[in-house]
Enzyme design. Sequence first.
Site, mmCIF file in Angstrom:
data_model
loop_
_atom_site.group_PDB
_atom_site.id
_atom_site.type_symbol
_atom_site.label_atom_id
_atom_site.label_comp_id
_atom_site.label_asym_id
_atom_site.label_seq_id
_atom_site.Cartn_x
_atom_site.Cartn_y
_atom_site.Cartn_z
ATOM 1 N N ASN A 1 5.782 10.449 -5.721
ATOM 2 C CA ASN A 1 4.379 11.071 -6.169
ATOM 3 C C ASN A 1 4.191 12.386 -5.418
ATOM 4 O O ASN A 1 4.703 12.411 -4.505
ATOM 5 C CB ASN A 1 3.477 10.174 -6.303
ATOM 6 N N ASP B 1 0.437 -4.727 -1.652
ATOM 7 C CA ASP B 1 -0.659 -3.929 -1.556
ATOM 8 C C ASP B 1 -1.162 -3.859 -0.082
ATOM 9 O O ASP B 1 -1.609 -5.034 0.158
ATOM 10 C CB ASP B 1 -1.718 -4.387 -2.589
ATOM 11 N N LYS C 1 -11.430 -1.501 -8.240
ATOM 12 C CA LYS C 1 -10.514 -1.476 -6.910
ATOM 13 C C LYS C 1 -11.295 -1.741 -5.839
ATOM 14 O O LYS C 1 -11.249 -2.715 -4.974
ATOM 15 C CB LYS C 1 -9.945 -0.072 -6.780
#
Length: 295
Positions: A103, A199, A230
């Site tokens: 990214n 995660d 989140k």
Amino acid sequence: MWHHPATQRNRETMLQEGKCFLGPDEGTQACGEFGPGRMMQPEQLIAELSHLFVAHSTHVPLPRRCAANFPTMGVNQRLEDIKVLITAGPTVEPIDPVRYISNPSSGKMGYALAQAAKELGMNTTLISGPTHLARPDKINTIFVQTAKDMYREVMNQIHDCDIFIAAAAVTDYYCQNIATQKLKKTGDSLQLTLTPTQDILLDVSRLNTIPFIVGFAAETEDLLKNAKIKLQDKQLQMIIANQVGSPDYGFNSDYNAVTVMTSQQQTALPRQTKLQLARCLIEIIVNEYIAQKIA
Ligand code: PMT
């Protein structure tokens, strides 16, 4: 010229008079020789200069520069005793020996946070994905490539930190079957099977002993709603929500605008340089960390 005895004598005299030297850097000189004598990079000079103007007493009163809605603790805390672990930049997931998925994170936000924490004298460790930024001066920096590497390094460091700030844009998926040779272009469509990465934030929040955990939320839509989800799902003490998808802030920009959210309150910080913003954020985070510690 830098090593010349006359230059060194002059330097010694100035040091004895209490003058401070920044640099020189090493590298190729205008005359073609290699060695010390180059001017430091302007960003590094500015960072070093600003550091000189920060109080260095062992008890530094917590600063309050950004007038956010967080409680003023009025507590004197030894900032150098607070250990902060920061992740920055992207992670990359190879699909073959020459290609990867990633990214556009530049690392600027995470590096700015590390810089701001260092300016306050905090004990700072940075875990960085691959970026084009200069290696931060006097900050313990660990470089990683993949989400798995970042996970491992965070878990290595997490038990020795008080505050964990996850500013990295960790890849959410990786390719399990990395081709051993460069994939050939065949004209057919190519299918990749991607597996979710672990995660990091979620697993940190599930540890028995947890630091003060700050996540980032990068959203292209419903910023505050998604950031709040989140905050709750990953059981964070704080989340910093930033809109991404515009060149004016977020990914790869020198600027950012964020909303700081805890379960109790939210504070919007307007668009400013990432270093200015990082200084505000570190103050808010430290204040909130202290507030929760003494609550
Ligand atoms: O690097 P810059 O160019 O300066 O850009 C800054 C930034 C936009 C990357 C930064 O401000 C930012 O928003 N970082 C988080 C980006 C992100 O991955 O957001 P997310 O909403 O997908 O993830 C939420 C949080 O979970 C983040 O704190 C992330 O670090 C963490 N995460 C995500 C995936 C994963 N496998 N493990 C994680 O810990």
